[in-house]
Design an enzyme around this catalytic site. Structure first.
Site, PDB file in Angstrom:
ATOM      1  N   ARG A  47      -9.447   0.505   3.848  1.00 40.25           N
ATOM      2  CA  ARG A  47     -10.225  -0.103   4.924  1.00 40.25           C
ATOM      3  C   ARG A  47     -11.140  -1.257   4.507  1.00 40.25           C
ATOM      4  O   ARG A  47     -11.930  -1.744   5.298  1.00 40.25           O
ATOM      5  CB  ARG A  47     -11.040   0.941   5.690  1.00 40.25           C
ATOM      6  N   ASP A  48     -11.053  -1.726   3.280  1.00 38.82           N
ATOM      7  CA  ASP A  48     -11.853  -2.886   2.868  1.00 38.82           C
ATOM      8  C   ASP A  48     -11.121  -3.668   1.776  1.00 38.82           C
ATOM      9  O   ASP A  48     -11.731  -4.171   0.849  1.00 38.82           O
ATOM     10  CB  ASP A  48     -13.233  -2.444   2.387  1.00 38.82           C
ATOM     11  N   LEU A  49      -9.799  -3.774   1.916  1.00 35.76           N
ATOM     12  CA  LEU A  49      -9.014  -4.478   0.917  1.00 35.76           C
ATOM     13  C   LEU A  49      -9.195  -5.984   1.085  1.00 35.76           C
ATOM     14  O   LEU A  49      -9.002  -6.521   2.172  1.00 35.76           O
ATOM     15  CB  LEU A  49      -7.533  -4.113   1.048  1.00 35.76           C
ATOM     16  N   ASN A  53     -12.214  -7.251  -4.073  1.00 38.97           N
ATOM     17  CA  ASN A  53     -12.117  -5.835  -4.429  1.00 38.97           C
ATOM     18  C   ASN A  53     -10.905  -5.538  -5.311  1.00 38.97           C
ATOM     19  O   ASN A  53     -10.525  -4.386  -5.486  1.00 38.97           O
ATOM     20  CB  ASN A  53     -12.081  -4.961  -3.174  1.00 38.97           C
ATOM     21  N   THR A  89     -16.248  -5.420   4.806  1.00 41.61           N
ATOM     22  CA  THR A  89     -17.365  -6.256   4.402  1.00 41.61           C
ATOM     23  C   THR A  89     -16.873  -7.673   4.210  1.00 41.61           C
ATOM     24  O   THR A  89     -15.685  -7.930   4.176  1.00 41.61           O
ATOM     25  CB  THR A  89     -17.980  -5.740   3.078  1.00 41.61           C
TER      26      THR A  89
END
Length: 91
Positions: A47-49, A53, A89
């Site tokens: 959910r934040d790829l 990251n 983010t």
């Protein structure tokens, strides 16, 4: 939660410095897709790829998908987000 130190930078920093060649970009895309496939196979959604990251080990070039702070189990009946709610983010 902790993980080993990864000496090097992240994918966002690398592509800011100069574009990746086609072959290397394809290799990175494949590696990331395989990692996310394994994560999904374990019942998790990242959910934040994003490029920042994905860490790149300086000496070996090995990629590491990181930052599972927003990860969600697909086995959970409880939904932690509402439909239409924005997740992730910036950068």
């Amino acid at each position: 939660f902790s993980m080993e130190y990864v000496e090097g930078g992240n994918l966002a920093q690398l592509v800011r410095e100069s574009p990746l060649g086609g072959k290397l970009a394809a290799e990175y895309a494949r590696t990331i897709a395989e990692a996310i496939g394994a994560i999904h196979g374990a019942g998790l959604l990242h959910r934040d790829l994003k490029p920042s990251n994905v860490l790149i080990q300086a000496k070996t070039g090995i990629l590491r998908v990181t930052d599972f702070g927003l990860a969600k189990s697909t086995d959970t009946a409880t939904l932690f987000t509402s439909t239409g709610q924005v997740m992730g983010t910036r950068s």
